[in-house]
Design an enzyme around this catalytic site. Sequence first.
Site, PDB file in Angstrom:
ATOM      1  N   HIS A 117      17.093 -59.852 -15.762  1.00  0.00           N
ATOM      2  CA  HIS A 117      18.138 -60.584 -16.467  1.00  0.00           C
ATOM      3  C   HIS A 117      19.382 -60.767 -15.604  1.00  0.00           C
ATOM      4  CE1 HIS A 117      15.572 -59.302 -19.883  1.00  0.00           C
ATOM      5  NE2 HIS A 117      15.830 -60.542 -20.235  1.00  0.00           N
ATOM      6  N   CYS A 125      10.763 -71.972 -21.613  1.00  0.00           N
ATOM      7  CA  CYS A 125      12.149 -71.585 -21.318  1.00  0.00           C
ATOM      8  C   CYS A 125      12.231 -70.389 -20.376  1.00  0.00           C
ATOM      9  CB  CYS A 125      12.917 -71.269 -22.611  1.00  0.00           C
ATOM     10  SG  CYS A 125      12.262 -69.862 -23.532  1.00  0.00           S
TER      11      CYS A 125
END
Length: 572
Positions: free
Chosen positions: A194, A517
Amino acid sequence: MEVFLGVPAVDGSGIGTAFVIPEPVKRAIPQHRIKIDELNEGWERFEIAVQTVTLQLSEHLDTLSKTSNKDKAQREVFETYILMLGDPVFNKEVKDFYEKELFNIEYTVQFKSEQYAAKLRQAGNYYLSERAQDITDVFGRVLDEMLDIHPFDINQVPDGSVIIAKSLSSADTIILSKRKLAGLALSEGGVSSHVVILARNYGIPTIVGLEDISKKVHNGETVIVDGNEAEILVNPDKSTIDEYKQKIRNEYLHKLELRRFLDKPAQTKDGTKFHLYANIGTPEEAELAKAEGADGIGLFRTEFLYMAQGGVSLNAAARSFSEESQFEAYKHVLLTMEDKPVTIRTLDAGGDKLINSVDLPLFEEKNPLMGLRAVRLSLSHPQVLKTQLRALYRASVYGNLRIMFPLITSVSQVEQCLNLIQVVKKELQSEKIDFKDDVPIGIMIETAAAAIISDCLVNISDFFSLGTNDLTQYTLAVDRENPHVSNLYNEFSLAVLRLIYRTCNVAQQNNIPLSVCGEMAGRSDSIMVLGGMGIRDLSMSPKLISSTKELLSRFTIQELEAISAKHLNKIE
């Protein structure tokens, strides 16, 4: 000059000054009884710490403008902190407990501040709840001073830095995005972590897998980050610096050249149209997505909202993210994107995304990525999910909203979410609050379970979104944040591609909109494979939209299908 090799994470080059971020220190509060003749010494240490923190806050206040709106909120917080530190009523309560119970002063301060904060939270008043968090914050600073702990403030990082660190939290990365960073060099983290996803969104050249880099580079040294070659050059000579200055200039000119695709549709050489959406993590990034020509928001990672407001230190107080705060954030994104679709994913916390929130207690798990995370966590704390859904539906009148649930593994999970939506709608109706009744509800296909039962999930979903990061991680049993197995993380694994292909076929047969995505949606090699499978909706970092348009314009759809068929091992 020293050269360190790592793993390429975000393309680009940067030249800057090394800023080494130390590993965080967690506050550990001792608890023990003391003797009466030790009381004065402990109390004096407490008073000195209070005076020191008050002085620090006052000095910081002096640096903030009294007229600037930008500094207004921070001034109000620090002024509140100073008042709390000087509150005679609270200080008397601390002293009375200290002298009566004879616990060490550190434990006494922690116990009394947490006790008082808990009372304020239980009052059920939002303002008092915020004051409770302020108490925990400010007396946490006092405890740090008493224990000689000086947490690193990520806000200290100057513009033009190359960040050198073992690892960074997502919250730290969000804060650092406000700086003009030259690059990131990290020992830990995978190319789909992330932190890297955020760095890619912000266009920061990044390299990971640099073993012990934070111990080998020192503050103030000149550092070059080459994200294309995965090289860190420390103390380069003048000719090398000049060479990279030219590279950076060429990269900039290439970006300018790509601007010609800004207002053009995304389509192949033979005219097959694609929709390119943006992945964002903060409301402000919606403005970047719009500026880069996004067809909408394909993924709004709402967990980063929680991370961004949770403070800059491990020792910062846990915060609550209220319905009103969420409503304003979602409204901002919807208004920014006007009539373009905005897909907002409900909270995807847990696992590798820890959130410091009073609403979601922290707990340890032996295998957190396989544990209570994403929709599982939300359903185990339905009030948190309900608050988010209320904010989403209230905001729905301001734009083209779509709601999406993460990490679905069963039909029953979706049904539970849909039932809670009905509860929220009835509440809003009874309160006479406007909302759109027909907001599309979709799910993330990011586990093998969801892909395999996608033919069942089509009956209770308005759309699918393939989350290829987690799909790869769970299918291959590879922790994408773990450097020891990151070499096994392969989105082109036949197992992963077959699950994507299956989901794509199910969606096409049932007329269910499908997008991707995950990080596959933004990389040249995987874009071609996905396009060849029939996927026409891709969501990526806003900065990759123009380059993706340029890539698609160079191929026919038949060429993409041939590339895809090769990777799918002749699947028909």
